[in-house]
Write a protein that holds these residues in place. Structure first.
Motif, PDB file in Angstrom:
ATOM      1  N   GLU A  33      58.127  39.806  30.792  1.00 33.32           N
ATOM      2  CA  GLU A  33      57.551  39.829  29.445  1.00 33.32           C
ATOM      3  C   GLU A  33      56.300  40.698  29.354  1.00 33.32           C
ATOM      4  O   GLU A  33      56.050  41.316  28.325  1.00 33.32           O
ATOM      5  CB  GLU A  33      57.171  38.412  28.977  1.00 33.32           C
ATOM      6  N   PHE A  34      55.499  40.721  30.401  1.00 33.50           N
ATOM      7  CA  PHE A  34      54.203  41.395  30.335  1.00 33.50           C
ATOM      8  C   PHE A  34      54.038  42.543  31.319  1.00 33.50           C
ATOM      9  O   PHE A  34      53.127  43.346  31.170  1.00 33.50           O
ATOM     10  CB  PHE A  34      53.071  40.393  30.571  1.00 33.50           C
ATOM     11  N   GLY A  35      54.853  42.615  32.343  1.00 38.51           N
ATOM     12  CA  GLY A  35      54.666  43.576  33.423  1.00 38.51           C
ATOM     13  C   GLY A  35      54.532  45.021  33.006  1.00 38.51           C
ATOM     14  O   GLY A  35      53.800  45.788  33.625  1.00 38.51           O
ATOM     15  N   ASP A  36      55.211  45.420  31.916  1.00 37.30           N
ATOM     16  CA  ASP A  36      55.107  46.813  31.479  1.00 37.30           C
ATOM     17  C   ASP A  36      54.144  46.988  30.307  1.00 37.30           C
ATOM     18  O   ASP A  36      54.006  48.074  29.768  1.00 37.30           O
ATOM     19  CB  ASP A  36      56.483  47.357  31.113  1.00 37.30           C
ATOM     20  N   ARG A  37      53.448  45.904  29.906  1.00 46.73           N
ATOM     21  CA  ARG A  37      52.549  45.990  28.751  1.00 46.73           C
ATOM     22  C   ARG A  37      51.109  45.607  29.055  1.00 46.73           C
ATOM     23  O   ARG A  37      50.207  46.008  28.339  1.00 46.73           O
ATOM     24  CB  ARG A  37      53.057  45.098  27.621  1.00 46.73           C
ATOM     25  N   VAL A  38      50.878  44.790  30.067  1.00 50.52           N
ATOM     26  CA  VAL A  38      49.534  44.301  30.369  1.00 50.52           C
ATOM     27  C   VAL A  38      49.241  44.553  31.841  1.00 50.52           C
ATOM     28  O   VAL A  38      50.098  44.347  32.697  1.00 50.52           O
ATOM     29  CB  VAL A  38      49.419  42.779  30.077  1.00 50.52           C
ATOM     30  N   VAL A  39      48.031  45.014  32.112  1.00 48.91           N
ATOM     31  CA  VAL A  39      47.623  45.260  33.492  1.00 48.91           C
ATOM     32  C   VAL A  39      46.378  44.432  33.779  1.00 48.91           C
ATOM     33  O   VAL A  39      45.418  44.448  33.020  1.00 48.91           O
ATOM     34  CB  VAL A  39      47.309  46.754  33.722  1.00 48.91           C
ATOM     35  N   VAL A  40      46.429  43.687  34.866  1.00 46.78           N
ATOM     36  CA  VAL A  40      45.270  42.913  35.339  1.00 46.78           C
ATOM     37  C   VAL A  40      44.782  43.607  36.606  1.00 46.78           C
ATOM     38  O   VAL A  40      45.579  43.893  37.493  1.00 46.78           O
ATOM     39  CB  VAL A  40      45.669  41.452  35.653  1.00 46.78           C
ATOM     40  N   PRO A  41      43.497  43.903  36.696  1.00 44.46           N
ATOM     41  CA  PRO A  41      43.016  44.603  37.895  1.00 44.46           C
ATOM     42  C   PRO A  41      43.197  43.754  39.153  1.00 44.46           C
ATOM     43  O   PRO A  41      43.078  42.534  39.113  1.00 44.46           O
ATOM     44  CB  PRO A  41      41.532  44.830  37.600  1.00 44.46           C
ATOM     45  N   ALA A  42      43.497  44.434  40.232  1.00 43.39           N
ATOM     46  CA  ALA A  42      43.612  43.754  41.524  1.00 43.39           C
ATOM     47  C   ALA A  42      42.224  43.674  42.153  1.00 43.39           C
ATOM     48  O   ALA A  42      41.410  44.580  41.989  1.00 43.39           O
ATOM     49  CB  ALA A  42      44.551  44.526  42.448  1.00 43.39           C
ATOM     50  N   PRO A  43      41.944  42.596  42.863  1.00 49.35           N
ATOM     51  CA  PRO A  43      40.644  42.520  43.543  1.00 49.35           C
ATOM     52  C   PRO A  43      40.598  43.509  44.706  1.00 49.35           C
ATOM     53  O   PRO A  43      41.621  43.847  45.286  1.00 49.35           O
ATOM     54  CB  PRO A  43      40.593  41.078  44.049  1.00 49.35           C
ATOM     55  N   VAL A  44      39.408  43.979  45.017  1.00 50.31           N
ATOM     56  CA  VAL A  44      39.200  44.852  46.166  1.00 50.31           C
ATOM     57  C   VAL A  44      38.386  44.035  47.164  1.00 50.31           C
ATOM     58  O   VAL A  44      37.186  43.838  46.992  1.00 50.31           O
ATOM     59  CB  VAL A  44      38.459  46.151  45.762  1.00 50.31           C
ATOM     60  N   GLU A  45      39.081  43.543  48.176  1.00 54.17           N
ATOM     61  CA  GLU A  45      38.455  42.617  49.121  1.00 54.17           C
ATOM     62  C   GLU A  45      37.265  43.239  49.857  1.00 54.17           C
ATOM     63  O   GLU A  45      36.280  42.560  50.116  1.00 54.17           O
ATOM     64  CB  GLU A  45      39.498  42.105  50.103  1.00 54.17           C
ATOM     65  N   GLU A  46      37.352  44.549  50.139  1.00 53.62           N
ATOM     66  CA  GLU A  46      36.270  45.221  50.860  1.00 53.62           C
ATOM     67  C   GLU A  46      34.978  45.269  50.043  1.00 53.62           C
ATOM     68  O   GLU A  46      33.894  45.432  50.599  1.00 53.62           O
ATOM     69  CB  GLU A  46      36.668  46.650  51.247  1.00 53.62           C
ATOM     70  N   LEU A  47      35.091  45.135  48.727  1.00 57.10           N
ATOM     71  CA  LEU A  47      33.913  45.197  47.858  1.00 57.10           C
ATOM     72  C   LEU A  47      33.433  43.820  47.405  1.00 57.10           C
ATOM     73  O   LEU A  47      32.390  43.703  46.775  1.00 57.10           O
ATOM     74  CB  LEU A  47      34.213  46.045  46.617  1.00 57.10           C
ATOM     75  N   THR A  48      34.204  42.792  47.690  1.00 55.97           N
ATOM     76  CA  THR A  48      33.848  41.444  47.247  1.00 55.97           C
ATOM     77  C   THR A  48      32.895  40.810  48.254  1.00 55.97           C
ATOM     78  O   THR A  48      33.135  40.807  49.448  1.00 55.97           O
ATOM     79  CB  THR A  48      35.113  40.583  47.073  1.00 55.97           C
ATOM     80  N   ARG A  49      31.791  40.316  47.739  1.00 60.73           N
ATOM     81  CA  ARG A  49      30.753  39.672  48.548  1.00 60.73           C
ATOM     82  C   ARG A  49      30.395  38.336  47.921  1.00 60.73           C
ATOM     83  O   ARG A  49      30.971  37.924  46.922  1.00 60.73           O
ATOM     84  CB  ARG A  49      29.493  40.562  48.605  1.00 60.73           C
ATOM     85  N   ASP A  50      29.387  37.687  48.464  1.00 61.10           N
ATOM     86  CA  ASP A  50      28.955  36.387  47.946  1.00 61.10           C
ATOM     87  C   ASP A  50      28.601  36.426  46.463  1.00 61.10           C
ATOM     88  O   ASP A  50      28.827  35.465  45.745  1.00 61.10           O
ATOM     89  CB  ASP A  50      27.726  35.885  48.717  1.00 61.10           C
TER      90      ASP A  50
END
Length: 118
Positions: A33-50
């Protein structure tokens, strides 16, 4: 106060937020239903901190901007309470349709994924 502190600690657990974001990203991307219409950003683990949640950059309009624009086009004040919006639409003179009915026949802005040129 203890409950508020616990809630705050859960909300600022960016490792957990990155997991939730990954789950949402994958669910939306694989959704018919949404895969070709809505994009959610993926997390970037290397940039995620406390204190930072890193995520991929997605060019294009923000979903909340598109929704606000659509609501404005329908004459709905995004800052107004939903109850007041419904009350206003039911009591406005010369209006025979509800705002919800008007959206069914009108075009909704496309939220298609950016196409890679690679």
């Amino acid at each position: 106060i203890r409950r508020l502190r616990q809630q705050s600690e859960r909300e600022v657990d960016y490792a957990q937020e990155a997991q939730h974001l990954r789950t949402l990203h994958e669910a939306i991307a694989s959704s018919p239903e949404f895969g070709d219409r809505v994009v959610v950003p993926a997390p970037v683990e290397e940039l995620t901190r406390d204190r930072v949640l890193g995520m991929e950059y997605l060019p294009g309009p923000r979903l909340d901007d598109l929704l606000r624009e659509r609501l404005n086009a329908l004459g709905v004040d995004p800052g107004q309470s939903p109850v007041q919006t419904v009350t206003d639409s039911l009591t406005s003179e010369g209006s025979s349709k509800h705002a919800c009915e008007d959206t069914a026949d009108s075009e909704v802005p496309s939220l298609r994924r950016p196409v890679s040129s690679a």
